[in-house]
Write an enzyme that holds these catalytic residues in place. Structure first.
Site: not given
Ligand SMILES: *[C@@H]1O[C@H](CO)[C@@H](O)[C@H](O)[C@H]1NC(C)=O
Ligand SMILES: *[C@@H]1O[C@H](CO)[C@@H](O)[C@H](O)[C@H]1NC(C)=O
Length: 412
Positions: A78, A275
């Site tokens: 992430d 992201d």
């Protein structure tokens, strides 16, 4: 259609949307790099293979070994958050189903709240010897709560040398998954953000690597993630400076205009967050609406029809016969281009593979979603789908992001 899909609740909740981590520290903790580090040269990086895909899995995971003796854990990668955490038996109040049993800390692993990494998480520290509690919240309203711990991570440099740095991470004993969503089947999250608490920042503070991270997500599934900068190709990377809004610290780039098939869509001045914790790409409501109408205008109804019965994603199309793969359908779609206006010729090309998925029903669906509907407000996210088959590099030292087309199934 098969019953399997009809029982699904709201489509969106089925995909990982880690991104926006609200508890961030601000630049007060971005301490300058000590001068000695500028002279030292860094000969190596760490490279870890990935398992996973955009669809149907919805995430890419890495295996990291932690502790002494080392035990393996699968972590969802992430770039939208900093803190790495493992589900943890401290004891675990609320752990989600996971491939391995939770990490079990010792009293000696507990990080005290006087530790600068604890301070970087904005945790109020009343007594310097208290444990450091943390809580991270993600954009999909999932969260992890626990205490900070420190343990060894045996890793091998790309040159073959082994090291086992002690790194601080979260020992998460209380995880929330948004109602009706299914959590990724992992043991935790590898935070690749630029905050002081990230594993790459810690490794760079101790001089192991330069604070550069990146990933190469293969459209066929798999790929790799790397920490350090010596795996970058010597040419072909285009770099764009990271923009910083005062209140956030994501990997944001912009402003950018969106083109479809080489023509302006009218979508201008977008700021986008890169992201890897988000499966799909999200645009704010206005941009989404414009994009959808540009794509729909270009659809030849002799080739493609709306597939309203396919609930895999909100917008799907079917052909005259089921598509066997994305390859059969991609020629009906034009490429999208994000064109960064502050730098000349800096573009992120999104071929149809970078914004469409192929479903079990033989349809194709749009992998760019309405961010307002997902509760993201005006935020635009570039998710995994739009980063496939590229090496994407987040250079936290020079504050820039770069990308270059790559065969992600071939480890550097
Ligand atoms: C590998 O790289 C690391 C970090 O740059 C260095 O400390 C180590 O000596 C290198 N090992 C070899 C075998 O070259
Ligand atoms: C996007 O979501 C917002 C908020 O739910 C909604 O008002 C808007 O109509 C949606 N746009 C499109 C094109 O579906």
């Amino acid at each position: 259609m098969s019953g399997k899909w009809e029982v699904l609740p709201f489509w969106m909740l089925y995909f990982v949307l880690l991104s926006v981590y609200f508890q961030g520290c601000l630049s007060a903790f971005n301490l300058a790099r000590p001068p000695w580090k500028k002279q030292s040269s860094f000969g190596s990086s760490f490279v870890f293979p990935l398992v996973g895909n955009v669809y149907p899995k919805g995430y890419y995971e890495v295996t990291l070994n932690v502790g002494q003796p080392p035990k393996p854990y699968f972590l969802d990668i992430d770039t939208g958050s900093d803190l790495t955490w493992l589900q943890c038996d401290a004891p675990c109040r609320k752990c989600t189903p996971a491939p391995h049993s939770p990490y079990k800390p010792n009293i000696k692993n507990i990080v005290k709240c006087k530790d600068p990494i604890c301070a970087s998480l904005n945790h109020p520290c009343h007594n310097p010897n208290d444990q450091c509690d943390y809580e991270v919240e993600y954009a999909d309203r999932g969260s992890s709560m626990g205490v900070l711990v420190k343990d060894t991570f045996p890793v091998k440099f790309t040159n073959g040398s082994a090291v086992a740095p002690g790194l601080v991470f979260g020992c998460g004993y209380d995880q929330e998954v948004p109602a009706s969503a299914h959590a990724p089947y992992t043991d935790g999250i590898l935070g690749l953000g630029n905050g002081k608490s990230s594993i790459a920042s810690q490794m760079s503070s101790s001089g192991l690597i330069r604070n550069v991270v990146g990933h190469c997500l293969s459209g066929k599934g798999g790929g790799y993630v790397f920490l350090g900068d010596d795996v970058l190709p010597s040419s072909g990377i285009v770099w764009t400076p990271i923009v910083r809004a005062s209140s956030e610290k994501h990997y944001s780039l912009g402003p950018a205009d969106l083109h479809f098939g080489g023509e302006a869509t009218g979508i201008k001045g977008l700021t986008v967050i890169f992201d890897s914790g988000s499966t799909f790409t999200y645009f704010n409501s206005g941009a989404y609406k414009t994009l959808l109408s540009s794509i729909k205008k270009n659809i030849n109804t002799k080739q493609l029809l709306d597939a309203k019965d396919d609930k895999s994603l909100p917008v799907c199309w079917k052909g005259s016969k089921p598509f066997k793969s994305l390859n059969d359908a991609k020629s009906y779609f034009k490429p999208l281009t994000l064109s960064f206006t502050k730098a000349k010729n800096i573009q992120l090309q999104l071929t149809p593979e970078a914004y469409l998925i192929h479903t079990d029903h033989g349809n194709v669906c749009l992998g760019i979603l309405n961010g307002s509907e997902a509760g993201l407000g005006n935020v635009n996210l570039i998710g995994d789908i739009s980063m496939i088959d590229k090496m994407v590099i987040y250079d936290n030292e020079k504050q820039q992001i770069g990308w270059v087309p790559a065969n992600c199934n071939k480890l550097p």
